[in-house]
Motif scaffolding. Structure first.
Motif: not given
Length: 305
Positions: A46, A50, A52, A82, A84, A87, A102, A105, A132
């Motif tokens: 990522i 963000s 999911h 989630r 971000v 991650d 979300e 991205a 993460t």
């Protein structure tokens, strides 16, 4: 925290050999979905925003790093779905899956294909791995991940050398992700084990350490401290193939790396325990559909003009 034997971890990572590592940067507006292929291995970093999962990533160990203090928090029953910026996520396939943005991205997506012997990773890793704070744990690998793919491939022709470079970069990021996941306490008890049998694990380790040795079933059974018949049956049930077939698989994957390094066929044949170049070529062709020389030519990276 579950501790992982460093030598065992290194053994697993040493088998990783990518046939393909193709990266692309994908931009998603808020609410957009990115389907993840269920029939291949996909690594996602990522870069911005963000996302999911659909279905949710579910239970799984999470590694959270505070960028300021670099303090690591491990939640072995983490439920945070989630992801971000910073991650990383590895999907080993098997189930339909998609990521939803979300907010706007930017993702670096790498489609991976493993060489034959490295495919054992599917047997020893969970369906997905999430790290993460990967950028804080492995900043150099995260920097590679963020710059692996073109933002818009249509506006920038791919240089001839890029496939090889991308494969090397993808290997580095993949190894860093698995090591971060395992070395920081997320691996299950007893990991890594291809067979979940310490006696058979000795055999697998011995084959990888000395692929050119004359590995008869009797000799392998001796390493496992079992009778010949018991060993052969337990090995096939645990690994999914005969001992001889597994030895050939490891040898052929080692041969591919040696061919990539420019080593002569005769030298490779002797080092891998074949009585003749012809015998080596036959074994290689049965496994790959190509002779060693043809395979080398087909995988040679062109030199830019």
């Amino acid at each position: 925290m579950v501790t992982v034997d460093a030598d065992a971890l290194s053994q697993v990572l040493s088998t990783v050999d990518l046939r393909v590592g193709v990266a692309r940067r994908t931009s998603l507006p808020a609410g957009a979905l990115l389907p993840i292929p269920h029939d291949m291995i996909t690594l996602v970093y990522i870069a911005e925003g963000s996302v999911h999962g659909h279905p949710p990533l579910g239970d799984g160990c999470r590694l959270d790093v505070d960028p300021g203090s670099r303090r690591l928090t491990i939640d072995p029953q983490g439920h945070r779905d989630r992801l971000v910026a910073g991650d990383a996520f590895l999907m080993l396939g098997g189930s339909p899956f998609a990521l939803e943005a979300e907010e706007a991205a930017s993702l670096m997506v790498v489609d991976l294909e493993l060489a034959d012997a490295a495919s054992q990773l599917r047997a020893v890793l969970p369906e997905f791995i999430t790290v993460t704070g990967f950028d804080a744990l492995e900043p150099a690998a995260a920097a590679l991940a963020e710059n692996m793919g073109l933002v818009d491939p249509t506006t920038c022709p791919v240089r001839q050398g890029d496939p090889l470079i991308c494969r090397m970069m993808a290997t580095t990021v993949l190894l860093s992700l698995i090591r971060a996941w395992a070395a920081n306490g997320c691996a299950p008890q007893g990991w890594p084990s291809l067979s979940n049998d310490p006696f058979l694990d000795r055999v697998v380790e011995a084959i990888h350490e000395e692929p050119g040795r004359d590995w008869t079933v009797e000799r392998l059974a001796g390493v496992s401290a079992m009778s010949r018949s018991t060993f052969a049956e337990r090995f096939r049930n645990a690994v999914g193939r005969s001992p001889a077939d597994y030895v050939t698989e490891v040898r052929v994957d080692a041969a591919k790396r040696m061919l990539d390094a420019g080593r002569p066929v005769s030298e490779i044949s002797r080092e891998l325990g074949y009585a003749s170049d012809e015998g080596f070529s036959r074994a290689f062709r049965r496994r790959t559909g190509m002779t060693p020389s043809s395979w080398r030519m087909a995988h040679r990276t062109p030199v830019p003009a």
